[in-house]
Scaffold this active site. Structure first.
Site, PDB file in Angstrom:
ATOM      1  N   ASN A 111     -10.290  -0.052  -0.122  1.00 28.84           N
ATOM      2  CA  ASN A 111      -8.827   0.067  -0.042  1.00 28.84           C
ATOM      3  C   ASN A 111      -8.245  -0.544  -1.316  1.00 28.84           C
ATOM      4  OD1 ASN A 111      -6.099  -0.424   0.420  1.00 28.84           O
ATOM      5  ND2 ASN A 111      -6.369  -0.953   2.575  1.00 28.84           N
ATOM      6  N   CYS A 114       0.809  -1.231   0.000  1.00 29.16           N
ATOM      7  CA  CYS A 114       0.000   0.000   0.000  1.00 29.16           C
ATOM      8  C   CYS A 114       0.841   1.281   0.000  1.00 29.16           C
ATOM      9  CB  CYS A 114      -0.961   0.000   1.180  1.00 29.16           C
ATOM     10  SG  CYS A 114      -2.089  -1.392   1.149  1.00 29.16           S
ATOM     11  N   HIS A 129      -3.260   7.107   2.681  1.00 27.91           N
ATOM     12  CA  HIS A 129      -3.670   5.821   2.117  1.00 27.91           C
ATOM     13  C   HIS A 129      -5.070   5.487   2.623  1.00 27.91           C
ATOM     14  CE1 HIS A 129      -4.018   1.724   1.105  1.00 27.91           C
ATOM     15  NE2 HIS A 129      -3.769   1.254   2.307  1.00 27.91           N
TER      16      HIS A 129
HETATM   17  N1  COA Z   1     -18.331  -8.564   8.961  1.00 24.26           N
HETATM   18  C1  COA Z   1     -18.812  -8.782  10.177  1.00 24.26           C
HETATM   19  N2  COA Z   1     -18.033  -9.086  11.240  1.00 24.26           N
HETATM   20  C2  COA Z   1     -16.705  -9.133  11.024  1.00 24.26           C
HETATM   21  C3  COA Z   1     -16.133  -8.895   9.766  1.00 24.26           C
HETATM   22  C4  COA Z   1     -17.007  -8.611   8.699  1.00 24.26           C
HETATM   23  N3  COA Z   1     -16.580  -8.357   7.451  1.00 24.26           N
HETATM   24  N4  COA Z   1     -14.802  -9.010   9.869  1.00 24.26           N
HETATM   25  C5  COA Z   1     -14.540  -9.304  11.140  1.00 24.26           C
HETATM   26  N5  COA Z   1     -15.694  -9.384  11.852  1.00 24.26           N
HETATM   27  C6  COA Z   1     -15.886  -9.681  13.263  1.00 24.26           C
HETATM   28  C7  COA Z   1     -14.745 -10.475  13.852  1.00 24.26           C
HETATM   29  O1  COA Z   1     -14.900 -11.848  13.562  1.00 24.26           O
HETATM   30  C8  COA Z   1     -14.901 -10.157  15.309  1.00 24.26           C
HETATM   31  O2  COA Z   1     -15.913 -10.961  15.850  1.00 24.26           O
HETATM   32  P1  COA Z   1     -15.760 -11.564  17.350  1.00 24.26           P
HETATM   33  O3  COA Z   1     -15.667 -10.350  18.236  1.00 24.26           O
HETATM   34  O4  COA Z   1     -16.997 -12.342  17.498  1.00 24.26           O
HETATM   35  O5  COA Z   1     -14.496 -12.366  17.323  1.00 24.26           O
HETATM   36  C9  COA Z   1     -15.395  -8.724  15.305  1.00 24.26           C
HETATM   37  O6  COA Z   1     -15.904  -8.470  13.990  1.00 24.26           O
HETATM   38  C10 COA Z   1     -14.310  -7.721  15.587  1.00 24.26           C
HETATM   39  O7  COA Z   1     -13.188  -8.069  14.806  1.00 24.26           O
HETATM   40  P2  COA Z   1     -11.884  -7.253  14.844  1.00 24.26           P
HETATM   41  O8  COA Z   1     -10.874  -7.861  13.904  1.00 24.26           O
HETATM   42  O9  COA Z   1     -11.499  -7.014  16.265  1.00 24.26           O
HETATM   43  O10 COA Z   1     -12.447  -5.909  14.220  1.00 24.26           O
HETATM   44  P3  COA Z   1     -11.775  -4.528  14.071  1.00 24.26           P
HETATM   45  O11 COA Z   1     -12.588  -3.513  14.693  1.00 24.26           O
HETATM   46  O12 COA Z   1     -10.296  -4.564  14.382  1.00 24.26           O
HETATM   47  O13 COA Z   1     -11.901  -4.297  12.500  1.00 24.26           O
HETATM   48  C11 COA Z   1     -10.567  -4.363  10.555  1.00 24.26           C
HETATM   49  C12 COA Z   1     -11.271  -5.190  11.604  1.00 24.26           C
HETATM   50  C13 COA Z   1      -9.819  -5.314   9.620  1.00 24.26           C
HETATM   51  C14 COA Z   1     -11.601  -3.589   9.775  1.00 24.26           C
HETATM   52  C15 COA Z   1      -9.615  -3.399  11.261  1.00 24.26           C
HETATM   53  O14 COA Z   1      -8.788  -4.071  12.168  1.00 24.26           O
HETATM   54  C16 COA Z   1      -8.772  -2.655  10.304  1.00 24.26           C
HETATM   55  O15 COA Z   1      -9.272  -1.935   9.478  1.00 24.26           O
HETATM   56  N6  COA Z   1      -7.448  -2.779  10.411  1.00 24.26           N
HETATM   57  C17 COA Z   1      -6.542  -2.096   9.544  1.00 24.26           C
HETATM   58  C18 COA Z   1      -6.488  -2.839   8.292  1.00 24.26           C
HETATM   59  C19 COA Z   1      -6.015  -1.985   7.179  1.00 24.26           C
HETATM   60  O16 COA Z   1      -6.568  -0.985   6.887  1.00 24.26           O
HETATM   61  N7  COA Z   1      -4.989  -2.442   6.543  1.00 24.26           N
HETATM   62  C20 COA Z   1      -4.478  -1.794   5.438  1.00 24.26           C
HETATM   63  C21 COA Z   1      -3.211  -1.160   5.821  1.00 24.26           C
HETATM   64  S1  COA Z   1      -2.221  -1.372   4.473  1.00 24.26           S
END
Ligand code: COA
Length: 330
Positions: free
Chosen positions: A281, A109, A251
């Site tokens: 993204n 990215c 980004h």
């Molecule tokens: N739909 C519904 N629920 C989802 C889901 C989806 N698409 N993806 C994950 N979940 C659930 C998980 O299973 C988890 O459930 P649980 O609590 O029962 O275990 C819950 O949502 C929370 O998951 P978590 O991973 O803690 O969520 P989060 O708030 O951290 O959000 C991301 C997940 C990936 C959106 C977030 O961590 C994120 O955006 N991270 C940065 C990633 C990024 O932008 N990377 C690019 C940089 S190059």
């Protein structure tokens, strides 16, 4: 300096409602956790080079240049047409740019900022006068349909700029640029297998290892921290105060990351401009796509001071200062 910009999206738009029908997710969760409402997905016949050529043609048009005026093509991508060779020579040939310098940059990215830095170096060394820097992805190809935490986030697309030699005080000048990496975080954002066999690998890799994986929570905070530090360092080197920055274009990873990042740097959130809701993204394509859309909408205007920053797999990151040029939207 930036002399032209363009972008290209595949025709198929996939809304959150459509994803709700194919995986255990909801429009409400995706909007709340990522800010994404839809993304674009390439059909089976569309390759990264197709999107790259589309974006490059528009960038050339906005720069009022023909392909033979270009000295080099750099494609930043995580999803090249093939593992070998690079995608850029294909793009250069399809543009009709002649036997010019053409190569890919792999920094996930952060790839577009790595590409801009490389293009700047080519220009500063005299090896090139005008360089096409393209961020292009068919990221959907490496997403695991079983992994809802990544499948809802990423989309396909391409954005391109023409960078040309110029003066530091010209409108459109690319200012200080900084890059960084931390390979100890290699496993946080990765496609573990798919290239040559790994050392000690005796059996074919597990098929899930051929898909993109990300430790979302850890990446979230590292992204805010690294982009924040790098952006602050670029501001310092540019001699810009926070109030000098008209727009923060970071980004488009997640709307919560971009909001936290603006807070971290000390820029009001309303001065952070992006298009994650519309395109998701798009990895290496994210920054030029966001710039092109903001330019087309008239949000960013000639002379505006823009702070760019990105973070991605590697881990890698970067930031740059840019004064927006007077160019035609295409
Ligand atoms: N739909 C519904 N629920 C989802 C889901 C989806 N698409 N993806 C994950 N979940 C659930 C998980 O299973 C988890 O459930 P649980 O609590 O029962 O275990 C819950 O949502 C929370 O998951 P978590 O991973 O803690 O969520 P989060 O708030 O951290 O959000 C991301 C997940 C990936 C959106 C977030 O961590 C994120 O955006 N991270 C940065 C990633 C990024 O932008 N990377 C690019 C940089 S190059």
């Amino acid at each position: 300096m930036v002399a032209g910009i363009g972008s290209c999206l595949p025709s198929r738009c996939v809304t959150n409602a459509e994803l709700e029908r194919t995986m255990d997710t909801s429009d409400a969760w995706i909007r709340a956790r990522t800010g994404i409402a839809q993304r674009y997905v390439a059909d089976d016949g569309t390759r990264t080079s197709d999107l790259a050529v589309g974006a490059a043609e528009r960038a050339l048009k906005s720069a009022r240049l023909t392909p033979d005026a270009i000295d080099a093509v750099i494609v930043a991508t995580t999803t090249p047409d093939r593992p070998c060779p690079a995608t850029a020579p294909t793009v250069a040939a399809r543009l009709g740019a002649g036997p010019i310098t053409a190569f890919d940059v792999a920094a996930v990215c952060s790839g577009f900022l790595y590409g801009l830095a490389t293009a700047s170096g080519l220009i500063a060394s005299g090896a090139a006068e005008r360089v096409l820097v393209i961020g292009a992805e068919t990221f959907s190809r490496i997403l695991n349909p079983e992994d809802r935490s990544t499948s809802v986030i990423f989309g396909d697309g391409a954005g391109a700029v023409v960078l040309r030699a110029g003066e530091a005080d010209e409108t459109g000048a690319l200012g200080p640029l900084r890059l960084g990496s931390d390979g100890t975080g290699v496993d946080l954002i990765t496609v573990p297998a798919g290239g040559p066999p790994r050392p000690g690998e005796t059996a074919p890799a597990d098929s899930a290892d051929r898909y993109f994986t990300m430790e979302g929570k850890r990446v979230f905070w590292l992204a805010v921290q690294r982009m924040g530090e790098c952006a602050a360092s670029v501001l310092d080197r540019a001699g810009w105060q926070l109030e000098d920055v008209d727009w923060l274009v970071s980004h488009q990873a997640n709307h919560r990351i971009t909001a936290r990042l603006a807070d971290e740097i000390g820029i009001p959130r309303q001065r952070s401009v992006g298009n994650i809701a519309e395109v998701g993204n798009t990895a290496a394509a994210s920054i030029p796509l966001a710039l092109d859309h903001a330019h087309a909408q008239g949000t960013i205007r000639p002379g505006d001071r823009i702070l760019l920053t990105a973070f991605g797999g590697g881990l890698t990151w970067g930031a740059a200062a840019l004064t927006w040029p007077a160019i035609d939207p295409v």
